[in-house]
Design an enzyme around this catalytic site. Structure first.
Site, PDB file in Angstrom:
ATOM      1  N   SER A   5       0.291   4.379   5.419  1.00 10.85           N
ATOM      2  CA  SER A   5      -0.923   3.727   4.581  1.00 10.85           C
ATOM      3  C   SER A   5      -2.193   3.750   5.843  1.00 10.85           C
ATOM      4  O   SER A   5      -3.101   3.613   5.171  1.00 10.85           O
ATOM      5  CB  SER A   5      -0.749   1.751   5.007  1.00 10.85           C
ATOM      6  N   ARG A   6      -2.289   4.214   6.734  1.00 14.77           N
ATOM      7  CA  ARG A   6      -3.079   3.598   8.128  1.00 14.77           C
ATOM      8  C   ARG A   6      -4.351   5.044   7.901  1.00 14.77           C
ATOM      9  O   ARG A   6      -4.825   5.467   7.926  1.00 14.77           O
ATOM     10  CB  ARG A   6      -2.675   3.377   9.296  1.00 14.77           C
TER      11      ARG A   6
ATOM     12  N   HIS B 250       7.720   5.607   0.800  1.00 15.24           N
ATOM     13  CA  HIS B 250       7.981   4.329   1.012  1.00 15.24           C
ATOM     14  C   HIS B 250       8.647   4.729  -0.732  1.00 15.24           C
ATOM     15  O   HIS B 250      10.373   3.950  -0.476  1.00 15.24           O
ATOM     16  CB  HIS B 250       6.930   3.076   0.642  1.00 15.24           C
TER      17      HIS B 250
ATOM     18  N   ASN C  80       0.725  -1.344  -0.125  1.00 13.72           N
ATOM     19  CA  ASN C  80       0.107   0.191   0.143  1.00 13.72           C
ATOM     20  C   ASN C  80       0.770   1.352  -0.158  1.00 13.72           C
ATOM     21  O   ASN C  80       0.565   2.101   0.437  1.00 13.72           O
ATOM     22  CB  ASN C  80      -1.028   0.147   1.317  1.00 13.72           C
ATOM     23  N   LEU C  81       1.984   1.167  -0.827  1.00 11.73           N
ATOM     24  CA  LEU C  81       2.780   1.799  -0.808  1.00 11.73           C
ATOM     25  C   LEU C  81       2.123   4.064  -1.349  1.00 11.73           C
ATOM     26  O   LEU C  81       1.386   3.998  -1.954  1.00 11.73           O
ATOM     27  CB  LEU C  81       3.612   1.489  -2.089  1.00 11.73           C
ATOM     28  N   HIS C  82       3.090   4.541  -0.658  1.00  9.62           N
ATOM     29  CA  HIS C  82       2.927   6.269  -0.690  1.00  9.62           C
ATOM     30  C   HIS C  82       4.332   6.553  -0.709  1.00  9.62           C
ATOM     31  O   HIS C  82       5.324   5.937  -1.206  1.00  9.62           O
ATOM     32  CB  HIS C  82       1.845   6.199   0.619  1.00  9.62           C
TER      33      HIS C  82
END
Ligand code: PAF
Length: 290
Positions: A191-192, A37, A32-34
């Site tokens: 990710s949260r 990352h 769940n890369l942003h």
């Protein structure tokens, strides 16, 4: 870019790279890369011949009632982003591949436990969490055999746990860290954050504002005998203010950079905060050199 799902295949690729004299940079993630990352991968790319990014939602680091089931799994979108920036390999094993006995009623597995530091702050709030983190990172290191591995400073305590076991268990890997990447309003990327509503996202920026204000107060404070009293007072006041703004603060604490309690003449401090906004647990920190 190649996507690999098995331990035998990643070992084969790594052996070929090593044989060719290539250095390996590694970025372990839960996907769940942003942008946070992506910056870690860019850092690995800047200092290694080959970059491997792992994507594995590790059941061992989630406690009962936590968000293991609902944690977003977005492998296709993640792989696309990684390919675009030049990552060489995505290692995305299944839970069965990593823990063949975990859910099969099998026996307990060997674990990596870093004493003391694993039981405070996040470790106290999430018992067993850092055993899960250290165990999976150690297993991944033994599969990927990286020369360098990059972690984000957002999970400050996690970084300290990893540095400790790498040093104490003599893993031949250099640990690099990347500063926290923030949204334009100051919210630390995570990710949260995807669990937050738009309104909560705006509200959440108060965490970073609080940390910046504390940093300023500490830097401007004339260091004297009553330093610890001063820390306790500003911690309490910040918790009060955050709670008044709708947070449920789990802890906000001023520590030495090794997470011990400050004494006198402190040089390198870190302020760590964990607070719930609705049901989302947010973490942030800020480092201070005096
Ligand atoms: O920071 C994370 O995403 C995870 O804790 C890690 C280091 C990938 C281990 O599962």
């Amino acid at each position: 870019m190649q996507i690999i799902h098995t331990i035998s295949e990643i070992r084969e690729r790594v052996a070929a790279y090593k044989q060719a004299g290539k250095t390996i940079g590694f970025v372990p993630t839960m996907g769940n890369l942003h942008q946070g990352h992506i910056q870690l991968v860019r850092m690995a790319l800047s200092c290694s011949d080959i970059v491997i990014c792992s994507i594995f939602v590790n059941p061992l680091q989630f406690g009962e009632g936590e968000d293991f089931e609902q944690y977003p799994r977005t492998l296709d979108a993640d792989a696309e982003q990684l390919e675009q920036i030049g990552c060489d390999i995505v290692f995305a094993p299944s839970v069965d591949e990593m823990y063949p006995d975990l859910f099969g009623g099998g026996c307990d597995q060997s674990q990596v436990f870093v004493p003391d530091i694993s039981n405070i702050l996040e470790g106290a709030a999430r018992p067993g969490h850092f055993i899960g983190v250290a165990t999976i990172v150690a297993k991944l290191f033994n599969m990927v055999l990286p020369d360098k591995a990059v972690f984000g400073e957002k999970d400050y305590q996690q970084l300290q746990v990893i540095k400790r076991f790498v040093e104490e268990l003599c893993f031949p890997v250099e640990i690099l860290s990347h500063p926290i990447v923030r949204e334009s309003n100051g919210l630390a990327m995570s990710s949260r954050n995807g669990y937050l509503s738009e309104e909560q996202r705006q509200q959440a920026s108060a965490l970073y504002k609080t940390l910046c204000s504390l940093k300023k107060q500490i830097t401007n404070h004339s260091h004297s005998d009553n330093e610890l009293e001063f820390f306790a007072q500003i911690e309490q006041e910040s918790i009060r203010q955050l709670n008044a703004q709708g947070f449920k603060t789990d802890y906000l604490t001023i520590r030495n950079s090794d997470l011990s309690i400050p004494t006198k003449n402190n040089k390198h401090l870190v302020i760590l905060v964990t607070a719930y906004l609705g049901s989302t647990r947010l973490l942030d920190n800020i480092q201070i050199s005096l």
